[in-house]
Design a protein around this motif. Structure first.
Motif, PDB file in Angstrom:
ATOM      1  N   ALA A   1       0.833  -1.201   0.000  1.00 46.22           N
ATOM      2  CA  ALA A   1       0.000   0.000   0.000  1.00 46.22           C
ATOM      3  C   ALA A   1       0.873   1.259   0.000  1.00 46.22           C
ATOM      4  CB  ALA A   1      -0.937  -0.002   1.204  1.00 46.22           C
ATOM      5  N   SER A   2       2.022   1.213   0.668  1.00 46.03           N
ATOM      6  CA  SER A   2       2.898   2.389   0.685  1.00 46.03           C
ATOM      7  C   SER A   2       3.453   2.667  -0.715  1.00 46.03           C
ATOM      8  CB  SER A   2       4.026   2.241   1.706  1.00 46.03           C
ATOM      9  OG  SER A   2       4.875   1.178   1.352  1.00 46.03           O
ATOM     10  N   TRP A   3       3.718   1.621  -1.499  1.00 43.43           N
ATOM     11  CA  TRP A   3       4.191   1.816  -2.874  1.00 43.43           C
ATOM     12  C   TRP A   3       3.078   2.466  -3.715  1.00 43.43           C
ATOM     13  CZ3 TRP A   3       8.294   2.617  -5.469  1.00 43.43           C
ATOM     14  CH2 TRP A   3       8.298   2.515  -6.863  1.00 43.43           C
ATOM     15  N   VAL A   4       1.833   2.051  -3.500  1.00 42.37           N
ATOM     16  CA  VAL A   4       0.703   2.648  -4.214  1.00 42.37           C
ATOM     17  C   VAL A   4       0.611   4.131  -3.885  1.00 42.37           C
ATOM     18  CG1 VAL A   4      -1.817   2.671  -4.450  1.00 42.37           C
ATOM     19  CG2 VAL A   4      -0.589   0.492  -4.386  1.00 42.37           C
ATOM     20  N   ARG A   5       0.768   4.481  -2.601  1.00 42.73           N
ATOM     21  CA  ARG A   5       0.732   5.900  -2.218  1.00 42.73           C
ATOM     22  C   ARG A   5       1.856   6.676  -2.896  1.00 42.73           C
ATOM     23  NH1 ARG A   5      -0.865   3.417   2.586  1.00 42.73           N
ATOM     24  NH2 ARG A   5       1.245   3.470   3.440  1.00 42.73           N
ATOM     25  N   GLN A   6       3.033   6.066  -3.011  1.00 38.35           N
ATOM     26  CA  GLN A   6       4.148   6.727  -3.711  1.00 38.35           C
ATOM     27  C   GLN A   6       3.804   6.949  -5.183  1.00 38.35           C
ATOM     28  OE1 GLN A   6       8.038   5.046  -3.344  1.00 38.35           O
ATOM     29  NE2 GLN A   6       8.058   5.196  -1.115  1.00 38.35           N
TER      30      GLN A   6
ATOM     31  N   TRP B   1      -6.376   6.726   1.746  1.00 37.65           N
ATOM     32  CA  TRP B   1      -6.180   7.152   0.373  1.00 37.65           C
ATOM     33  C   TRP B   1      -7.102   6.332  -0.514  1.00 37.65           C
ATOM     34  CZ3 TRP B   1      -2.033  10.296  -1.683  1.00 37.65           C
ATOM     35  CH2 TRP B   1      -1.212  10.841  -0.713  1.00 37.65           C
ATOM     36  N   LEU B   2      -7.643   6.967  -1.551  1.00 35.02           N
ATOM     37  CA  LEU B   2      -8.458   6.275  -2.536  1.00 35.02           C
ATOM     38  C   LEU B   2      -7.800   6.439  -3.903  1.00 35.02           C
ATOM     39  CD1 LEU B   2     -12.025   7.376  -1.396  1.00 35.02           C
ATOM     40  CD2 LEU B   2     -10.858   5.221  -0.912  1.00 35.02           C
ATOM     41  N   VAL B   3      -7.811   5.377  -4.688  1.00 34.25           N
ATOM     42  CA  VAL B   3      -7.162   5.359  -5.996  1.00 34.25           C
ATOM     43  C   VAL B   3      -8.217   5.103  -7.064  1.00 34.25           C
ATOM     44  CG1 VAL B   3      -5.410   4.212  -7.418  1.00 34.25           C
ATOM     45  CG2 VAL B   3      -5.039   4.477  -4.957  1.00 34.25           C
ATOM     46  N   ASP B   4      -8.161   5.884  -8.131  1.00 30.36           N
ATOM     47  CA  ASP B   4      -9.078   5.740  -9.254  1.00 30.36           C
ATOM     48  C   ASP B   4      -8.801   4.414  -9.960  1.00 30.36           C
ATOM     49  OD1 ASP B   4     -10.971   6.683 -11.297  1.00 30.36           O
ATOM     50  OD2 ASP B   4      -9.170   6.801 -12.551  1.00 30.36           O
ATOM     51  N   VAL B   5      -9.844   3.608 -10.143  1.00 30.74           N
ATOM     52  CA  VAL B   5      -9.690   2.283 -10.736  1.00 30.74           C
ATOM     53  C   VAL B   5      -9.217   2.377 -12.191  1.00 30.74           C
ATOM     54  CG1 VAL B   5     -10.946   0.199 -11.437  1.00 30.74           C
ATOM     55  CG2 VAL B   5     -11.329   1.166  -9.192  1.00 30.74           C
ATOM     56  N   ALA B   6      -9.714   3.355 -12.937  1.00 32.13           N
ATOM     57  CA  ALA B   6      -9.304   3.497 -14.342  1.00 32.13           C
ATOM     58  C   ALA B   6      -7.804   3.778 -14.440  1.00 32.13           C
ATOM     59  CB  ALA B   6     -10.103   4.608 -15.020  1.00 32.13           C
ATOM     60  N   SER B   7      -7.284   4.658 -13.564  1.00 32.07           N
ATOM     61  CA  SER B   7      -5.848   4.946 -13.613  1.00 32.07           C
ATOM     62  C   SER B   7      -5.039   3.724 -13.180  1.00 32.07           C
ATOM     63  CB  SER B   7      -5.487   6.171 -12.767  1.00 32.07           C
ATOM     64  OG  SER B   7      -5.454   5.863 -11.397  1.00 32.07           O
TER      65      SER B   7
END
Length: 155
Positions: free
Chosen positions: A117-122, A139-145
């Motif tokens: 998860a920390s790599w995703v935040r980076q 943190w929330l991440v856009d699925v399309a991106s």
């Protein structure tokens, strides 16, 4: 205390616009127009709770989240079939995403990418993924991106 009022159940002391969302069995009707907002609030709060106590979300809650997601997506498509709004840029968390955006937590994104998860935040901070901060720790991440990144394209 419930009273019969034609086909609709009325609840003493509850405004009619709220009583219209209550079913006789005690369940609540979530209008498609607010399903996305409800979904985002639930995901944010469930993520924080799961992080705090290490528990898991029950299958019933997962089904509810998927139903809310589907209702919000259908509502957005009906309201604006040609418009696809990208997620807000990450960092401040002050902007909210467009109503057509589907987001997952960093933990879910990490699972999909097979990383931490920390790599995703980076990746979000670097602009390689579209995401946003919701509160102090979520943190929330856009699925399309996320899917674009998996295919070798950036946000």
């Amino acid at each position: 205390m419930r009273r019969s009022n034609g086909d609709r159940a009325a609840v003493a002391g509850v405004p009619p616009e709220v009583a219209g969302l209550l079913r006789p069995d005690g369940s609540v009707i979530v209008p498609a127009s607010v399903a996305g907002e409800v979904l985002r609030a639930l995901v944010r709060d469930l993520t924080a709770r799961v992080r705090a106590d290490g528990g898991e979300v029950s299958p019933g809650v997962r089904r509810l989240l998927w139903a809310l997601h589907d209702a919000a997506q259908r509502h957005d498509e009906a309201a604006s079939p040609s418009a696809v709004t990208p997620g807000a840029a990450c960092g401040s968390g002050s902007e909210s995403p467009g109503s057509g955006t589907v987001e997952v937590t960093t933990a879910e994104a990490a699972e999909r990418l097979e990383c931490s998860a920390s790599w995703v935040r980076q990746l979000v901070r670097r602009g390689l993924l579209t995401g946003r901060r919701v509160g102090a720790r979520v943190w929330l991440v856009d699925v399309a991106s996320l899917e674009n990144y998996r295919r070798g394209r950036t946000a």
